[in-house]
Design a protein around this motif. Structure first.
Motif, PDB file in Angstrom:
ATOM      1  N   THR A 142      35.724  11.114  13.506  1.00 27.90           N
ATOM      2  CA  THR A 142      35.340  11.639  14.822  1.00 27.90           C
ATOM      3  C   THR A 142      36.542  12.210  15.571  1.00 27.90           C
ATOM      4  OG1 THR A 142      33.544  10.047  14.978  1.00 27.90           O
ATOM      5  CG2 THR A 142      34.301  10.987  17.049  1.00 27.90           C
TER       6      THR A 142
ATOM      7  N   LYS B 172      39.685  16.409  18.279  1.00 33.96           N
ATOM      8  CA  LYS B 172      40.990  17.030  18.551  1.00 33.96           C
ATOM      9  C   LYS B 172      40.892  18.550  18.403  1.00 33.96           C
ATOM     10  CE  LYS B 172      43.905  13.118  17.250  1.00 33.96           C
ATOM     11  NZ  LYS B 172      44.778  12.793  18.341  1.00 33.96           N
TER      12      LYS B 172
ATOM     13  N   ARG C 133      36.536  23.624  24.770  1.00 33.34           N
ATOM     14  CA  ARG C 133      36.316  22.854  25.989  1.00 33.34           C
ATOM     15  C   ARG C 133      35.786  23.794  27.076  1.00 33.34           C
ATOM     16  NH1 ARG C 133      41.250  19.235  28.440  1.00 33.34           N
ATOM     17  NH2 ARG C 133      40.771  19.808  30.570  1.00 33.34           N
TER      18      ARG C 133
ATOM     19  N   ALA D 130      31.194   7.024  22.399  1.00 33.77           N
ATOM     20  CA  ALA D 130      31.917   7.557  21.229  1.00 33.77           C
ATOM     21  C   ALA D 130      33.104   8.459  21.524  1.00 33.77           C
ATOM     22  CB  ALA D 130      30.939   8.314  20.337  1.00 33.77           C
TER      23      ALA D 130
ATOM     24  N   ASN E 180      35.151   9.025  25.179  1.00 33.92           N
ATOM     25  CA  ASN E 180      36.150   8.589  26.160  1.00 33.92           C
ATOM     26  C   ASN E 180      36.414   7.088  25.985  1.00 33.92           C
ATOM     27  OD1 ASN E 180      36.711  10.959  28.168  1.00 33.92           O
ATOM     28  ND2 ASN E 180      34.524  11.046  27.639  1.00 33.92           N
TER      29      ASN E 180
HETATM   30  N1  COD Z   1      37.432  15.748  27.793  1.00 32.91           N
HETATM   31  C1  COD Z   1      38.250  16.781  28.051  1.00 32.91           C
HETATM   32  N2  COD Z   1      39.545  16.782  27.706  1.00 32.91           N
HETATM   33  C2  COD Z   1      40.035  15.696  27.088  1.00 32.91           C
HETATM   34  C3  COD Z   1      39.233  14.579  26.767  1.00 32.91           C
HETATM   35  C4  COD Z   1      37.881  14.643  27.159  1.00 32.91           C
HETATM   36  N3  COD Z   1      37.019  13.640  26.907  1.00 32.91           N
HETATM   37  N4  COD Z   1      40.002  13.657  26.120  1.00 32.91           N
HETATM   38  C5  COD Z   1      41.245  14.179  26.051  1.00 32.91           C
HETATM   39  N5  COD Z   1      41.251  15.401  26.632  1.00 32.91           N
HETATM   40  C6  COD Z   1      42.397  16.327  26.751  1.00 32.91           C
HETATM   41  C7  COD Z   1      43.513  15.699  27.550  1.00 32.91           C
HETATM   42  O1  COD Z   1      43.377  16.004  28.908  1.00 32.91           O
HETATM   43  C8  COD Z   1      44.721  16.404  26.952  1.00 32.91           C
HETATM   44  O2  COD Z   1      44.898  17.665  27.538  1.00 32.91           O
HETATM   45  C9  COD Z   1      44.327  16.608  25.508  1.00 32.91           C
HETATM   46  O3  COD Z   1      42.906  16.564  25.452  1.00 32.91           O
HETATM   47  C10 COD Z   1      44.884  15.521  24.609  1.00 32.91           C
HETATM   48  O4  COD Z   1      44.615  14.272  25.214  1.00 32.91           O
HETATM   49  P1  COD Z   1      44.842  12.867  24.484  1.00 32.91           P
HETATM   50  O5  COD Z   1      46.215  12.867  23.911  1.00 32.91           O
HETATM   51  O6  COD Z   1      44.408  11.756  25.365  1.00 32.91           O
HETATM   52  O7  COD Z   1      43.745  12.983  23.397  1.00 32.91           O
HETATM   53  P2  COD Z   1      43.771  12.863  21.853  1.00 32.91           P
HETATM   54  O8  COD Z   1      43.699  14.221  21.256  1.00 32.91           O
HETATM   55  O9  COD Z   1      44.800  11.920  21.344  1.00 32.91           O
HETATM   56  O10 COD Z   1      42.352  12.120  21.675  1.00 32.91           O
HETATM   57  C11 COD Z   1      41.165  12.627  22.189  1.00 32.91           C
HETATM   58  C12 COD Z   1      40.063  11.894  21.455  1.00 32.91           C
HETATM   59  C13 COD Z   1      38.715  12.350  21.964  1.00 32.91           C
HETATM   60  C14 COD Z   1      40.184  12.220  19.973  1.00 32.91           C
HETATM   61  C15 COD Z   1      40.245  10.360  21.698  1.00 32.91           C
HETATM   62  O11 COD Z   1      39.941  10.097  23.020  1.00 32.91           O
HETATM   63  C16 COD Z   1      39.494   9.515  20.742  1.00 32.91           C
HETATM   64  O12 COD Z   1      39.968   9.209  19.660  1.00 32.91           O
HETATM   65  N6  COD Z   1      38.278   9.047  21.157  1.00 32.91           N
HETATM   66  C17 COD Z   1      37.491   8.134  20.377  1.00 32.91           C
HETATM   67  C18 COD Z   1      36.864   8.805  19.188  1.00 32.91           C
HETATM   68  C19 COD Z   1      36.326   7.780  18.232  1.00 32.91           C
HETATM   69  O13 COD Z   1      37.040   7.236  17.431  1.00 32.91           O
HETATM   70  N7  COD Z   1      35.052   7.464  18.317  1.00 32.91           N
HETATM   71  C20 COD Z   1      34.509   6.473  17.460  1.00 32.91           C
HETATM   72  C21 COD Z   1      33.107   6.196  17.710  1.00 32.91           C
HETATM   73  S1  COD Z   1      32.035   7.114  16.655  1.00 32.91           S
END
Ligand code: COD
Length: 299
Positions: A103, A108, A118, A144, A146
Protein backbone atom coordinates in the motif's frame (compact mmCIF):
# COMPACT_ATOMS: atom_id res chain seq x y z
CA UNK A 1 -29.63 6.40 -0.59
CA UNK A 2 -27.69 3.18 -1.14
CA UNK A 3 -28.31 0.67 1.63
CA UNK A 4 -26.75 -2.50 0.16
CA UNK A 5 -23.33 -2.79 -1.47
CA UNK A 6 -24.72 -4.79 -4.40
CA UNK A 7 -26.63 -1.65 -5.44
CA UNK A 8 -23.23 -0.17 -6.32
CA UNK A 9 -22.90 -2.72 -9.11
CA UNK A 10 -26.32 -1.87 -10.52
CA UNK A 11 -25.60 1.87 -10.47
CA UNK A 12 -22.11 1.43 -11.95
CA UNK A 13 -23.57 -0.66 -14.79
CA UNK A 14 -25.90 2.18 -15.76
CA UNK A 15 -22.97 4.63 -16.06
CA UNK A 16 -20.59 4.87 -19.03
CA UNK A 17 -17.73 2.35 -18.68
CA UNK A 18 -14.60 3.78 -17.11
CA UNK A 19 -10.93 2.99 -17.57
CA UNK A 20 -9.07 1.53 -14.63
CA UNK A 21 -5.26 1.41 -14.34
CA UNK A 22 -4.15 -1.53 -12.22
CA UNK A 23 -0.73 -1.45 -10.55
CA UNK A 24 0.80 -4.96 -10.18
CA UNK A 25 -2.13 -6.74 -11.79
CA UNK A 26 -0.52 -10.18 -11.32
CA UNK A 27 -2.88 -11.13 -8.51
CA UNK A 28 -5.55 -13.80 -8.81
CA UNK A 29 -8.20 -12.08 -6.67
CA UNK A 30 -7.62 -8.77 -8.46
CA UNK A 31 -7.91 -10.37 -11.89
CA UNK A 32 -11.00 -12.35 -10.87
CA UNK A 33 -12.67 -9.13 -9.71
CA UNK A 34 -11.65 -7.34 -12.90
CA UNK A 35 -12.93 -10.21 -15.05
CA UNK A 36 -16.33 -9.85 -13.43
CA UNK A 37 -16.24 -6.04 -13.67
CA UNK A 38 -15.46 -6.35 -17.39
CA UNK A 39 -18.27 -8.86 -17.93
CA UNK A 40 -20.63 -6.49 -16.11
CA UNK A 41 -19.38 -3.70 -18.41
CA UNK A 42 -18.32 -1.50 -15.51
CA UNK A 43 -14.67 -0.99 -16.42
CA UNK A 44 -12.11 -1.31 -19.14
CA UNK A 45 -8.78 -2.27 -17.48
CA UNK A 46 -5.22 -1.26 -18.32
CA UNK A 47 -3.03 -3.83 -16.61
CA UNK A 48 0.46 -2.87 -15.44
CA UNK A 49 2.87 -5.57 -14.27
CA UNK A 50 4.62 -8.74 -15.31
CA UNK A 51 2.89 -9.58 -18.59
CA UNK A 52 3.68 -13.29 -18.47
CA UNK A 53 2.45 -13.69 -14.88
CA UNK A 54 -0.70 -11.72 -15.70
CA UNK A 55 -1.36 -13.89 -18.76
CA UNK A 56 -0.80 -17.12 -16.76
CA UNK A 57 -3.24 -16.12 -14.03
CA UNK A 58 -5.77 -14.82 -16.58
CA UNK A 59 -5.65 -18.18 -18.39
CA UNK A 60 -6.19 -20.08 -15.13
CA UNK A 61 -9.41 -18.14 -14.45
CA UNK A 62 -10.67 -18.02 -18.07
CA UNK A 63 -10.20 -14.28 -18.32
CA UNK A 64 -9.82 -13.47 -22.01
CA UNK A 65 -7.35 -10.57 -22.25
CA UNK A 66 -8.08 -9.91 -25.92
CA UNK A 67 -8.55 -6.15 -26.36
CA UNK A 68 -7.16 -5.41 -22.89
CA UNK A 69 -3.94 -3.40 -22.81
CA UNK A 70 -1.13 -4.83 -20.69
CA UNK A 71 1.93 -2.72 -19.94
CA UNK A 72 4.82 -5.06 -19.25
CA UNK A 73 6.99 -3.99 -16.32
CA UNK A 74 9.39 -6.29 -14.54
CA UNK A 75 11.36 -3.70 -12.58
CA UNK A 76 10.73 -2.35 -9.10
CA UNK A 77 7.19 -2.18 -7.72
CA UNK A 78 7.66 1.55 -7.11
CA UNK A 79 8.37 1.99 -10.85
CA UNK A 80 5.28 -0.01 -11.61
CA UNK A 81 3.18 2.18 -9.27
CA UNK A 82 4.55 5.26 -11.06
CA UNK A 83 3.44 3.92 -14.45
CA UNK A 84 -0.11 3.23 -13.20
CA UNK A 85 -0.33 6.68 -11.57
CA UNK A 86 0.96 8.34 -14.75
CA UNK A 87 -1.93 6.80 -16.72
CA UNK A 88 -4.36 8.65 -14.47
CA UNK A 89 -2.31 11.84 -14.63
CA UNK A 90 -2.29 11.75 -18.45
CA UNK A 91 -6.07 11.27 -18.48
CA UNK A 92 -5.78 7.74 -19.87
CA UNK A 93 -7.44 6.14 -16.83
CA UNK A 94 -10.37 7.24 -14.63
CA UNK A 95 -9.66 4.98 -11.64
CA UNK A 96 -6.45 3.67 -10.08
CA UNK A 97 -6.37 0.22 -8.51
CA UNK A 98 -3.84 -1.44 -6.23
CA UNK A 99 -2.85 -4.96 -7.19
CA UNK A 100 -0.19 -7.13 -5.59
CA UNK A 101 2.06 -4.47 -4.11
CA UNK A 102 2.58 -2.69 -0.86
CA UNK A 103 0.00 0.00 0.00
CA UNK A 104 2.75 2.45 0.99
CA UNK A 105 4.50 2.04 -2.37
CA UNK A 106 1.38 2.90 -4.34
CA UNK A 107 0.50 5.82 -2.07
CA UNK A 108 4.00 7.31 -2.35
CA UNK A 109 3.61 7.38 -6.13
CA UNK A 110 0.15 8.93 -5.74
CA UNK A 111 1.50 11.65 -3.41
CA UNK A 112 4.66 12.43 -5.39
CA UNK A 113 4.96 16.23 -5.67
CA UNK A 114 5.75 16.27 -9.40
CA UNK A 115 4.30 13.11 -10.85
CA UNK A 116 1.53 12.32 -8.37
CA UNK A 117 -2.23 12.84 -8.59
CA UNK A 118 -2.97 14.63 -5.34
CA UNK A 119 -6.00 16.90 -5.88
CA UNK A 120 -6.90 18.06 -2.36
CA UNK A 121 -4.93 18.87 0.77
CA UNK A 122 -5.40 15.45 2.36
CA UNK A 123 -6.06 12.10 0.74
CA UNK A 124 -7.85 9.57 2.91
CA UNK A 125 -9.36 6.13 2.84
CA UNK A 126 -13.00 5.29 3.49
CA UNK A 127 -14.49 1.81 3.69
CA UNK A 128 -18.24 1.33 3.37
CA UNK A 129 -19.28 -1.69 5.41
CA UNK A 130 -22.47 -3.70 5.16
CA UNK A 131 -22.93 -5.49 8.47
CA UNK A 132 -25.73 -7.97 9.20
CA UNK A 133 -26.06 -6.21 12.57
CA UNK A 134 -26.50 -2.63 11.30
CA UNK A 135 -29.45 -1.12 9.48
CA UNK A 136 -27.52 0.75 6.75
CA UNK A 137 -24.10 1.13 5.18
CA UNK A 138 -21.47 2.34 7.59
CA UNK A 139 -18.50 4.36 6.35
CA UNK A 140 -15.36 3.76 8.42
CA UNK A 141 -12.47 6.19 8.02
CA UNK A 142 -9.43 6.24 7.88
CA UNK A 143 -8.39 2.63 8.26
CA UNK A 144 -5.56 2.48 5.69
CA UNK A 145 -3.82 5.73 4.83
CA UNK A 146 -3.38 8.42 7.50
CA UNK A 147 -1.42 6.86 10.33
CA UNK A 148 -1.97 9.19 13.29
CA UNK A 149 -3.98 12.16 12.00
CA UNK A 150 -3.88 15.47 13.87
CA UNK A 151 -7.00 17.56 14.35
CA UNK A 152 -6.66 19.42 11.06
CA UNK A 153 -6.10 16.19 9.12
CA UNK A 154 -9.22 14.73 10.77
CA UNK A 155 -11.31 17.63 9.42
CA UNK A 156 -10.15 16.67 5.91
CA UNK A 157 -10.77 12.97 6.51
CA UNK A 158 -14.34 13.81 7.55
CA UNK A 159 -14.81 16.05 4.48
CA UNK A 160 -13.58 13.30 2.14
CA UNK A 161 -15.76 10.60 3.70
CA UNK A 162 -18.79 12.90 3.80
CA UNK A 163 -18.29 13.70 0.12
CA UNK A 164 -18.23 9.98 -0.70
CA UNK A 165 -21.33 9.41 1.42
CA UNK A 166 -23.17 12.27 -0.31
CA UNK A 167 -22.27 10.76 -3.69
CA UNK A 168 -23.95 7.57 -2.48
CA UNK A 169 -27.09 9.59 -1.75
CA UNK A 170 -26.86 10.58 1.92
CA UNK A 171 -27.29 14.37 1.82
CA UNK A 172 -26.08 15.31 5.28
CA UNK A 173 -24.20 12.27 6.61
CA UNK A 174 -24.08 11.68 10.35
CA UNK A 175 -20.50 11.41 11.55
CA UNK A 176 -19.65 9.77 14.87
CA UNK A 177 -16.17 10.55 16.16
CA UNK A 178 -15.35 7.47 18.20
CA UNK A 179 -13.08 7.00 21.17
CA UNK A 180 -12.99 4.70 24.20
CA UNK A 181 -15.46 6.79 26.19
CA UNK A 182 -18.17 9.40 25.65
CA UNK A 183 -16.75 12.04 27.95
CA UNK A 184 -13.81 14.34 27.24
CA UNK A 185 -10.67 13.18 29.02
CA UNK A 186 -7.58 15.35 28.40
CA UNK A 187 -5.44 12.20 28.64
CA UNK A 188 -7.32 10.66 25.70
CA UNK A 189 -6.56 12.74 22.62
CA UNK A 190 -9.35 11.13 20.60
CA UNK A 191 -11.97 12.47 23.01
CA UNK A 192 -10.49 15.99 22.90
CA UNK A 193 -10.41 15.93 19.08
CA UNK A 194 -13.99 14.66 19.00
CA UNK A 195 -15.26 17.56 21.08
CA UNK A 196 -13.34 20.05 18.91
CA UNK A 197 -14.62 18.52 15.65
CA UNK A 198 -18.19 18.69 16.96
CA UNK A 199 -17.64 22.35 17.90
CA UNK A 200 -16.21 23.15 14.43
CA UNK A 201 -19.27 21.56 12.90
CA UNK A 202 -21.58 23.65 15.09
CA UNK A 203 -19.64 26.82 14.18
CA UNK A 204 -20.02 26.13 10.46
CA UNK A 205 -16.29 25.42 9.93
CA UNK A 206 -16.93 21.79 9.01
CA UNK A 207 -20.00 21.59 6.85
CA UNK A 208 -21.98 19.10 4.76
CA UNK A 209 -22.39 16.65 7.63
CA UNK A 210 -23.52 16.40 11.28
CA UNK A 211 -20.68 15.64 13.67
CA UNK A 212 -21.14 14.17 17.17
CA UNK A 213 -18.71 12.77 19.72
CA UNK A 214 -16.86 11.61 21.58
CA UNK A 215 -18.79 8.36 21.31
CA UNK A 216 -17.80 4.88 22.37
CA UNK A 217 -18.55 2.59 19.41
CA UNK A 218 -21.74 1.16 20.95
CA UNK A 219 -23.26 4.63 21.11
CA UNK A 220 -22.44 5.28 17.46
CA UNK A 221 -24.24 2.17 16.21
CA UNK A 222 -26.84 1.16 18.81
CA UNK A 223 -29.69 3.48 19.79
CA UNK A 224 -30.61 1.45 22.89
CA UNK A 225 -27.04 1.50 24.17
CA UNK A 226 -26.94 5.25 23.61
CA UNK A 227 -30.25 5.85 25.39
CA UNK A 228 -29.12 3.62 28.23
CA UNK A 229 -26.06 5.86 28.63
CA UNK A 230 -28.28 8.96 28.51
CA UNK A 231 -27.25 10.05 25.00
CA UNK A 232 -30.02 10.99 22.61
CA UNK A 233 -29.19 12.83 19.42
CA UNK A 234 -29.52 12.36 15.66
CA UNK A 235 -26.18 10.59 15.23
CA UNK A 236 -26.29 8.21 18.22
CA UNK A 237 -27.31 4.75 16.97
CA UNK A 238 -27.75 6.02 13.40
CA UNK A 239 -24.23 6.96 12.23
CA UNK A 240 -23.40 7.02 8.53
CA UNK A 241 -19.68 7.48 9.12
CA UNK A 242 -17.36 6.47 11.94
CA UNK A 243 -14.18 8.53 12.29
CA UNK A 244 -11.60 6.39 14.08
CA UNK A 245 -8.73 7.88 16.14
CA UNK A 246 -5.89 6.37 14.10
CA UNK A 247 -4.92 3.68 11.60
CA UNK A 248 -4.47 0.99 14.26
CA UNK A 249 -7.95 1.37 15.72
CA UNK A 250 -9.42 1.70 12.23
CA UNK A 251 -7.68 -1.26 10.69
CA UNK A 252 -8.61 -3.49 13.61
CA UNK A 253 -12.26 -2.35 13.43
CA UNK A 254 -12.33 -2.92 9.67
CA UNK A 255 -10.86 -6.41 9.90
CA UNK A 256 -12.99 -7.35 12.92
CA UNK A 257 -16.14 -6.37 10.99
CA UNK A 258 -14.99 -8.32 7.93
CA UNK A 259 -13.50 -11.44 9.48
CA UNK A 260 -15.49 -11.84 12.69
CA UNK A 261 -18.63 -9.77 12.09
CA UNK A 262 -19.77 -11.15 8.73
CA UNK A 263 -19.60 -7.74 7.05
CA UNK A 264 -18.98 -7.05 3.38
CA UNK A 265 -17.05 -3.97 2.34
CA UNK A 266 -16.10 -1.64 -0.48
CA UNK A 267 -13.29 0.85 -0.04
CA UNK A 268 -11.55 3.70 -1.83
CA UNK A 269 -9.13 6.55 -1.29
CA UNK A 270 -10.66 9.99 -1.78
CA UNK A 271 -8.88 13.26 -2.53
CA UNK A 272 -6.81 12.31 -5.58
CA UNK A 273 -7.73 13.35 -9.11
CA UNK A 274 -9.31 9.89 -9.49
CA UNK A 275 -10.72 7.42 -6.97
CA UNK A 276 -8.22 4.80 -5.85
CA UNK A 277 -9.25 1.21 -5.19
CA UNK A 278 -7.07 0.23 -2.29
CA UNK A 279 -8.26 -3.04 -0.86
CA UNK A 280 -6.12 -5.11 1.42
CA UNK A 281 -4.31 -8.11 -0.09
CA UNK A 282 -6.41 -10.37 2.12
CA UNK A 283 -9.70 -8.88 0.87
CA UNK A 284 -11.57 -11.35 -1.32
CA UNK A 285 -12.59 -11.00 -4.95
CA UNK A 286 -16.11 -9.83 -3.98
CA UNK A 287 -14.75 -6.98 -1.87
CA UNK A 288 -12.44 -5.97 -4.72
CA UNK A 289 -15.32 -6.02 -7.23
CA UNK A 290 -17.53 -3.95 -4.89
CA UNK A 291 -14.68 -1.46 -4.46
CA UNK A 292 -14.27 -1.13 -8.22
CA UNK A 293 -18.03 -0.50 -8.48
CA UNK A 294 -17.81 2.05 -5.64
CA UNK A 295 -15.04 3.90 -7.48
CA UNK A 296 -17.05 3.87 -10.70
CA UNK A 297 -20.11 5.29 -8.90
CA UNK A 298 -18.17 7.97 -7.04
CA UNK A 299 -15.87 9.26 -9.75
N1 COD B 1 -2.68 13.36 1.96
C1 COD B 1 -1.99 14.29 1.28
N2 COD B 1 -0.66 14.42 1.36
C2 COD B 1 0.00 13.57 2.17
C3 COD B 1 -0.64 12.56 2.90
C4 COD B 1 -2.04 12.48 2.77
N3 COD B 1 -2.77 11.55 3.42
N4 COD B 1 0.29 11.85 3.60
C5 COD B 1 1.49 12.42 3.31
N5 COD B 1 1.30 13.45 2.46
C6 COD B 1 2.34 14.32 1.87
C7 COD B 1 3.08 15.07 2.95
O1 COD B 1 2.47 16.30 3.21
C8 COD B 1 4.43 15.26 2.28
O2 COD B 1 4.40 16.37 1.42
C9 COD B 1 4.59 14.02 1.44
O3 COD B 1 3.28 13.50 1.21
C10 COD B 1 5.42 12.96 2.15
O4 COD B 1 4.93 12.83 3.47
P1 COD B 1 5.39 11.67 4.47
O5 COD B 1 6.87 11.62 4.47
O6 COD B 1 4.65 11.78 5.75
O7 COD B 1 4.76 10.46 3.73
P2 COD B 1 5.34 9.12 3.21
O8 COD B 1 5.51 9.20 1.74
O9 COD B 1 6.47 8.60 4.03
O10 COD B 1 4.07 8.19 3.57
C11 COD B 1 2.78 8.47 3.12
C12 COD B 1 2.01 7.18 3.29
C13 COD B 1 0.58 7.38 2.85
C14 COD B 1 2.66 6.12 2.41
C15 COD B 1 2.07 6.76 4.79
O11 COD B 1 1.31 7.66 5.51
C16 COD B 1 1.71 5.35 5.03
O12 COD B 1 2.53 4.46 4.95
N6 COD B 1 0.42 5.10 5.41
C17 COD B 1 -0.05 3.79 5.78
C18 COD B 1 -0.19 2.89 4.58
C19 COD B 1 -0.37 1.47 5.02
O13 COD B 1 0.58 0.78 5.30
N7 COD B 1 -1.59 0.99 5.12
C20 COD B 1 -1.80 -0.34 5.57
C21 COD B 1 -3.20 -0.70 5.68
S1 COD B 1 -3.81 -1.52 4.24
Amino acid sequence: MISKLTELIEIARRKPMCRIAVAAAEDKEVLKALKEAVELQIVHPILVGNKRAIADIARSIDFDLKGIETIDHNGSTSGLAEIAVSLVKKGEADILMKGFLNTGELLKAVLDKHNGIRATQVLSHVAFMESPYYHKLLGVTDVAMNIAPDLDTKTHIIRNAAEASRKLGTDNPKVAVVAAVETVNPKMEATVHAAMLKEMNREGKLTGCIVEGPFALDIAVDKQAALHKGIDNAVAGDSDIILVPDIEAGNILYKALNFLGGAASAAIVMGASAPIVLTSRSDDERSKLLSVALAAVIR
